[in-house]
Scaffold this motif. Structure first.
Motif, PDB file in Angstrom:
ATOM      1  N   TYR B 172      -4.623  -0.719  18.212  1.00 12.29           N
ATOM      2  CA  TYR B 172      -4.759  -1.080  19.695  1.00 12.29           C
ATOM      3  C   TYR B 172      -5.087  -2.657  19.877  1.00 12.29           C
ATOM      4  O   TYR B 172      -5.756  -3.192  19.372  1.00 12.29           O
ATOM      5  CB  TYR B 172      -5.754  -0.158  20.255  1.00 12.29           C
ATOM      6  CG  TYR B 172      -5.363   1.255  20.111  1.00 12.29           C
ATOM      7  CD1 TYR B 172      -4.926   2.029  20.762  1.00 12.29           C
ATOM      8  CD2 TYR B 172      -6.188   1.860  18.848  1.00 12.29           C
ATOM      9  CE1 TYR B 172      -4.253   3.210  20.497  1.00 12.29           C
ATOM     10  CE2 TYR B 172      -5.626   3.473  18.558  1.00 12.29           C
ATOM     11  CZ  TYR B 172      -4.975   3.983  19.323  1.00 12.29           C
ATOM     12  OH  TYR B 172      -4.393   5.182  18.971  1.00 12.29           O
ATOM     13  N   VAL B 173      -4.162  -3.020  20.753  1.00 15.78           N
ATOM     14  CA  VAL B 173      -4.120  -4.394  21.109  1.00 15.78           C
ATOM     15  C   VAL B 173      -4.794  -4.488  22.515  1.00 15.78           C
ATOM     16  O   VAL B 173      -4.391  -3.947  23.421  1.00 15.78           O
ATOM     17  CB  VAL B 173      -2.733  -4.939  21.041  1.00 15.78           C
ATOM     18  CG1 VAL B 173      -2.716  -6.587  21.533  1.00 15.78           C
ATOM     19  CG2 VAL B 173      -1.918  -4.516  19.936  1.00 15.78           C
ATOM     20  N   THR B 174      -6.248  -5.192  22.488  1.00 10.29           N
ATOM     21  CA  THR B 174      -6.886  -5.366  23.679  1.00 10.29           C
ATOM     22  C   THR B 174      -7.043  -6.618  24.137  1.00 10.29           C
ATOM     23  O   THR B 174      -7.150  -7.554  23.296  1.00 10.29           O
ATOM     24  CB  THR B 174      -8.071  -4.663  23.487  1.00 10.29           C
ATOM     25  OG1 THR B 174      -8.676  -5.394  22.528  1.00 10.29           O
ATOM     26  CG2 THR B 174      -7.953  -3.217  23.082  1.00 10.29           C
ATOM     27  N   GLY B 175      -6.979  -6.957  25.459  1.00  4.99           N
ATOM     28  CA  GLY B 175      -7.444  -8.402  26.134  1.00  4.99           C
ATOM     29  C   GLY B 175      -8.648  -8.571  26.525  1.00  4.99           C
ATOM     30  O   GLY B 175      -9.682  -7.794  26.036  1.00  4.99           O
ATOM     31  N   LYS B 176      -8.665  -9.277  27.559  1.00  8.23           N
ATOM     32  CA  LYS B 176     -10.040  -9.433  28.182  1.00  8.23           C
ATOM     33  C   LYS B 176     -10.502  -7.991  28.660  1.00  8.23           C
ATOM     34  O   LYS B 176      -9.921  -7.164  29.365  1.00  8.23           O
ATOM     35  CB  LYS B 176      -9.585 -10.644  29.490  1.00  8.23           C
ATOM     36  CG  LYS B 176     -10.275 -11.779  29.108  1.00  8.23           C
ATOM     37  CD  LYS B 176     -10.084 -12.547  30.364  1.00  8.23           C
ATOM     38  CE  LYS B 176      -8.830 -13.490  30.231  1.00  8.23           C
ATOM     39  NZ  LYS B 176      -8.688 -14.410  31.197  1.00  8.23           N
ATOM     40  N   ARG B 177     -11.916  -8.113  28.651  1.00 10.24           N
ATOM     41  CA  ARG B 177     -12.953  -6.846  28.995  1.00 10.24           C
ATOM     42  C   ARG B 177     -12.112  -5.689  28.673  1.00 10.24           C
ATOM     43  O   ARG B 177     -11.879  -4.549  29.256  1.00 10.24           O
ATOM     44  CB  ARG B 177     -12.681  -6.743  30.366  1.00 10.24           C
ATOM     45  CG  ARG B 177     -13.210  -8.085  30.956  1.00 10.24           C
ATOM     46  CD  ARG B 177     -13.536  -8.245  32.906  1.00 10.24           C
ATOM     47  NE  ARG B 177     -14.450  -7.313  33.019  1.00 10.24           N
ATOM     48  CZ  ARG B 177     -14.699  -6.268  33.660  1.00 10.24           C
ATOM     49  NH1 ARG B 177     -13.236  -6.027  34.654  1.00 10.24           N
ATOM     50  NH2 ARG B 177     -15.580  -5.669  34.185  1.00 10.24           N
ATOM     51  N   ARG B 178     -11.597  -5.498  27.053  1.00  8.04           N
ATOM     52  CA  ARG B 178     -11.430  -4.491  26.540  1.00  8.04           C
ATOM     53  C   ARG B 178      -9.988  -3.568  27.245  1.00  8.04           C
ATOM     54  O   ARG B 178      -9.705  -2.556  27.124  1.00  8.04           O
ATOM     55  CB  ARG B 178     -12.237  -3.366  26.410  1.00  8.04           C
ATOM     56  CG  ARG B 178     -13.126  -3.544  25.359  1.00  8.04           C
ATOM     57  CD  ARG B 178     -13.950  -2.336  24.868  1.00  8.04           C
ATOM     58  NE  ARG B 178     -15.173  -2.189  25.992  1.00  8.04           N
ATOM     59  CZ  ARG B 178     -15.251  -1.031  26.499  1.00  8.04           C
ATOM     60  NH1 ARG B 178     -14.808  -0.071  26.056  1.00  8.04           N
ATOM     61  NH2 ARG B 178     -16.280  -0.942  27.534  1.00  8.04           N
ATOM     62  N   LYS B 179      -9.235  -4.528  28.079  1.00 10.79           N
ATOM     63  CA  LYS B 179      -8.097  -3.862  28.805  1.00 10.79           C
ATOM     64  C   LYS B 179      -7.037  -3.580  27.828  1.00 10.79           C
ATOM     65  O   LYS B 179      -6.934  -4.663  26.644  1.00 10.79           O
ATOM     66  CB  LYS B 179      -7.459  -4.859  29.857  1.00 10.79           C
ATOM     67  CG  LYS B 179      -7.318  -4.216  31.261  1.00 10.79           C
ATOM     68  CD  LYS B 179      -6.563  -5.102  31.882  1.00 10.79           C
ATOM     69  CE  LYS B 179      -4.937  -4.520  32.197  1.00 10.79           C
ATOM     70  NZ  LYS B 179      -4.068  -4.575  31.227  1.00 10.79           N
ATOM     71  N   LEU B 180      -6.578  -2.502  27.810  1.00 13.00           N
ATOM     72  CA  LEU B 180      -5.497  -2.057  26.774  1.00 13.00           C
ATOM     73  C   LEU B 180      -4.016  -2.714  26.832  1.00 13.00           C
ATOM     74  O   LEU B 180      -3.451  -2.546  28.007  1.00 13.00           O
ATOM     75  CB  LEU B 180      -5.467  -0.753  26.483  1.00 13.00           C
ATOM     76  CG  LEU B 180      -4.144  -0.154  25.674  1.00 13.00           C
ATOM     77  CD1 LEU B 180      -4.638  -0.383  24.242  1.00 13.00           C
ATOM     78  CD2 LEU B 180      -4.370   1.585  25.921  1.00 13.00           C
ATOM     79  N   ASP B 181      -3.574  -3.685  25.991  1.00 14.54           N
ATOM     80  CA  ASP B 181      -2.506  -4.602  26.407  1.00 14.54           C
ATOM     81  C   ASP B 181      -1.069  -3.823  25.632  1.00 14.54           C
ATOM     82  O   ASP B 181      -0.027  -3.927  26.091  1.00 14.54           O
ATOM     83  CB  ASP B 181      -2.314  -6.041  25.875  1.00 14.54           C
ATOM     84  CG  ASP B 181      -3.301  -6.817  26.752  1.00 14.54           C
ATOM     85  OD1 ASP B 181      -3.421  -6.589  27.830  1.00 14.54           O
ATOM     86  OD2 ASP B 181      -3.967  -7.747  25.779  1.00 14.54           O
ATOM     87  N   GLY B 182      -1.425  -3.265  24.477  1.00 16.10           N
ATOM     88  CA  GLY B 182      -0.384  -2.640  23.842  1.00 16.10           C
ATOM     89  C   GLY B 182      -1.034  -1.882  22.467  1.00 16.10           C
ATOM     90  O   GLY B 182      -1.874  -1.812  22.327  1.00 16.10           O
ATOM     91  N   ILE B 183       0.212  -1.000  21.958  1.00 22.80           N
ATOM     92  CA  ILE B 183      -0.399  -0.213  20.617  1.00 22.80           C
ATOM     93  C   ILE B 183       0.676  -0.855  19.598  1.00 22.80           C
ATOM     94  O   ILE B 183       2.116  -1.238  20.032  1.00 22.80           O
ATOM     95  CB  ILE B 183      -0.442   1.079  20.801  1.00 22.80           C
ATOM     96  CG1 ILE B 183       0.917   1.624  21.297  1.00 22.80           C
ATOM     97  CG2 ILE B 183      -1.568   1.507  21.744  1.00 22.80           C
ATOM     98  CD1 ILE B 183       0.936   3.031  21.175  1.00 22.80           C
ATOM     99  N   ILE B 184       0.500  -0.709  18.509  1.00 17.45           N
ATOM    100  CA  ILE B 184       1.309  -1.072  17.198  1.00 17.45           C
ATOM    101  C   ILE B 184       0.821  -0.250  16.209  1.00 17.45           C
ATOM    102  O   ILE B 184      -0.133   0.150  15.974  1.00 17.45           O
ATOM    103  CB  ILE B 184       1.492  -2.365  16.933  1.00 17.45           C
ATOM    104  CG1 ILE B 184       2.345  -2.634  15.928  1.00 17.45           C
ATOM    105  CG2 ILE B 184      -0.063  -2.909  16.561  1.00 17.45           C
ATOM    106  CD1 ILE B 184       2.857  -3.967  15.974  1.00 17.45           C
ATOM    107  N   SER B 185       2.290   0.441  15.482  1.00 18.81           N
ATOM    108  CA  SER B 185       1.650   1.366  14.644  1.00 18.81           C
ATOM    109  C   SER B 185       1.485   0.542  13.102  1.00 18.81           C
ATOM    110  O   SER B 185       2.305  -0.603  13.023  1.00 18.81           O
ATOM    111  CB  SER B 185       2.874   2.345  14.184  1.00 18.81           C
ATOM    112  OG  SER B 185       3.988   1.653  13.838  1.00 18.81           O
ATOM    113  N   LEU B 186       0.663   1.097  12.229  1.00 16.55           N
ATOM    114  CA  LEU B 186       0.742   0.311  10.884  1.00 16.55           C
ATOM    115  C   LEU B 186       2.238   0.205  10.328  1.00 16.55           C
ATOM    116  O   LEU B 186       2.278  -0.774   9.685  1.00 16.55           O
ATOM    117  CB  LEU B 186      -0.295   1.103   9.851  1.00 16.55           C
ATOM    118  CG  LEU B 186      -0.535   0.500   8.732  1.00 16.55           C
ATOM    119  CD1 LEU B 186      -1.114  -1.030   8.759  1.00 16.55           C
ATOM    120  CD2 LEU B 186      -1.648   1.357   7.700  1.00 16.55           C
TER     121      LEU B 186
END
Lengths: 451, 451
Positions: B172-186
């Motif tokens: 899980y790709v998170t930005g400021k204040r734990r906002k979810l920016d994106g996801i990426i699979s292994l």
């Protein structure tokens, strides 16, 4: 989502294709699938194909799995052979098999044109696995490692070949003649040092199933071990494929739907309700309704036999619906609990005596409580005569006990006979219990009321 | 497996511990769990703990999840504080919450001794999520990446921290204040070049749910998108946790069991049948049986009201069971199909008219067929008079049509009222249809037979 869709349909109508491509490329494949369905419905299959052409190869193949088989057929029939090859190449083997099973002959022919002799042999083998078997669920695209590889070599191998594998998260270590030696998770590989040998870290206590295993058992294995994939081996213990969790979730839904339908006396069908034709729906329901209706006439015969009892005490008729309904409900409760427990593997045939002993006690508690409440109501409130009240309440107790024992035992017997326990559900039990309880009702009435 | 178990129990009895360790270390954690249960049952909890001590830390924690809560309690009560800390440290957060929910107060106290203020706050927060919500299913152990990392940095980050994450296969790709920016699979990470930035390859069209979302909806999302994990966000769109597929399979089983029970007029219970006490089983069944029994007396009143009809033509009574049963079965078929379709999200409230129109046509086909067969049987074979045969067959047709419409519509109404559609199943519908069909039966009889 709805809005995004409308927006894209608008862009397509305006022929602003660059914008379309830029937008959808970031979409989830399920959403692109929905868009394609929408386009076929609202505009034309050629517009849908246009969107298809914009997608990178592997995304196109993924999206293709998320559209209905009618749309798949339309698209396959309309695209060029070259485009079809482009999609087919990327589709996972198990999805391809599903596709071939659904399509009409001329489409199948068109698809198979691009497979060589070897592939066609494999496809035929897969199409021949019995329905609802592990073989029919599996895919051949798994990561195959050797036990003498190092972690580094394994990771490189995955990187080189992983793009075409359905899952790379569990890797399979095979030896001579595809014998399954061990499994290792990608997690373990990532977290281990590069120079460790696979054989030193792979798991050897491998949970696996046979190609002929029933899909219900496959689901049970997934549940028990919390798996995300499961190896399938043939009779000589050679790895033939793997099953992944997404297909198992579908199996669980399918098996449950089947149980729900069987338990309601419907011939099972996988088709969605709204997509099923009226005649098919009627046919699926009629068979059992006729069987049960004819069986219920048996109950009618019992009533006819005791016509004299009813003629002299007509009020007895008034309690027939209550007795029949309560018996049916009591039996269906037990049957449902037992059928469900068998399905989840919680009750086995060897538990029969335990179940009977449990149901006997439960039915006595339930039966006595219901009879007591009923006595209060009909004797004190409805002012029915004492003898009749007693007759009704004894019959009620007997009915509940009988219904619960029959309801619990019949599904286990079915299981023992290798039938689906779900057919022994309420409708059949109701019919049996009805007859027995009416017989008891009239016999007690005769004895107590001296008719 | 049975044999392996016996062998180890034997080795333990003989105190050949080195051999025991060597054998079990290669076992699947589910099998070690079974061994521990066996040991507690056959020998003593101290022998089970002995086996526990032989396991590496993370395996011990994994095995701990696969034993029954009674055994968990026994073990926690018997081990030293240090040993408990050793296990607790490794247990995934969602399993820990489940454990805390199951254990009695003194055990909970013992467990919580090792958590600091921060952790305890988090635990409390999780214990407060409503039952059956996404929040109650999620875990906090996910891999957290930043969008400016390169693939190489991300992989190194996973290698350094991945051991304590429940899944590393979706990051899980998170930005400021734990906002979810994106996801990426292994998978994507492994297959991409090392120097690419995460933000250029992550998915931005992210499927997610809110912490308050019902677990049934969570299962629907997993199904629709074929997920293996799903991010959960709070009202401000901050990532609070993730849900993994193994917990969703449990949810699907639970929800189905609940539907099966509700549809058979049983108060739902999660306990396994064989582990449930007789009194609890009786209690779960009594409530609905009483309600339905009392409602069925309403049908009795109708019969009483038409006593004169029955007295003059006693034979009419003989067809009551057949009419009641067929009505019940016909209604339960429709109700089951509609309830199941609602559960799978195939029928929505807006489809009501479509469903009614479909059921009307199906019920006419089914009703006319059944009436025709019935007429042949009672008029030609049983030689019942023409007028009575006609009365019975018209009533039968009416009953089937009514039962199917009522059976299909009531679950949709329940859905609309935000009740569980499953309570509108056969028992309730049978009771309603019984009364209506008897009323019609006697009215037609009066009209046709001039009684």
């Amino acid at each position: 989502m709805k809005k995004d869709l409308e927006n894209i349909v608008y862009l397509i109508k305006e022929k602003r294709y660059t914008e379309v491509r830029k937008t959808i490329i970031n979409f989830n494949s399920v959403h692109i699938g929905e868009l394609i369905e929408e386009l076929i419905e609202e505009l034309d299959v050629s517009e849908a194909i246009l969107v298809f052409r914009m997608l990178p190869k592997n995304l196109a193949a993924e999206v293709f799995n998320y559209i209905s088989s009618e749309s798949q057929e339309k698209i396959i029939s309309s695209i060029t052979d070259k485009e079809l090859e482009y999609i087919i190449e990327e589709i996972y083997f198990d999805d391809m098999i599903d596709l071939l099973e659904e399509m009409p002959a001329h489409v199948v022919k068109k698809i198979l044109k691009y497979s060589n002799v070897e592939e066609r042999k494999l496809i035929n083998e897969f199409l021949n696995y019995p329905d609802y078997s592990a073989g029919s669920l599996m895919t051949i695209e798994y990561v195959d490692l050797k036990k003498d590889m190092t972690v580094e070599e394994a990771l490189r191998h995955i990187k080189d070949t992983g793009l075409n594998k359905e899952t790379i998260y569990t890797c399979y270590v095979t030896g001579k003649r595809r014998k399954l030696d061990g499994i290792i998770s990608l997690r373990k590989l990532i977290l281990s040092d590069y120079d460790i040998k696979i054989k030193d870290i792979m798991k050897k206590d491998i949970v696996h199933v046979n190609t002929n295993e029933d899909q219900e058992e496959v689901a049970r294995v997934f549940r028990k071990y919390d798996l995300i994939s499961l190896p399938v081996v043939d009779l000589e213990n050679r790895l033939t494929g793997i099953i992944t969790i997404d297909d198992v979730v579908d199996v669980i839904d399918q098996e449950n739907t089947e149980d729900f339908q069987r338990m309601a006396a419907i011939s099972p069908s996988e088709e969605e309700y709204l997509n099923t034709g009226v005649w098919t729906l009627a046919k699926n329901r009629l068979v059992w309704l006729i069987i049960l209706m004819v069986s219920a006439t048996f109950t009618g015969h019992i009533i006819k036999k005791f016509e004299d009892v009813l003629q002299s005490v007509v009020i007895l008729t008034a309690f027939i619906p209550m007795l029949m309904d309560t018996g049916g409900n009591a039996g269906s409760q037990s049957a449902t609990l037992v059928i469900r427990s068998i399905a989840l593997g919680e009750i086995k045939v060897k538990d029969t005596l335990k179940v009977i002993w449990k149901e006997l006690r439960v039915s006595l508690i339930v039966g006595i409580s219901l009879s007591f409440i009923n006595f209060l109501r009909i004797y004190f409130i409805e002012k029915v005569s004492l003898y009749i009240s007693v007759t009704v309440c004894i019959t009620l107790l007997f009915t509940v006990v009988l219904a619960k024992i029959v309801g619990a035992v019949l599904p286990i017997i079915a299981k023992k006979l290798k039938l689906d326990p779900a057919i022994m559900a309420s409708p059949l039990i109701t019919t049996i219990v009805d007859a027995a309880s009416l017989m008891v009702y009239f016999s007690i009435a005769r004895a107590i009321l001296h008719i």
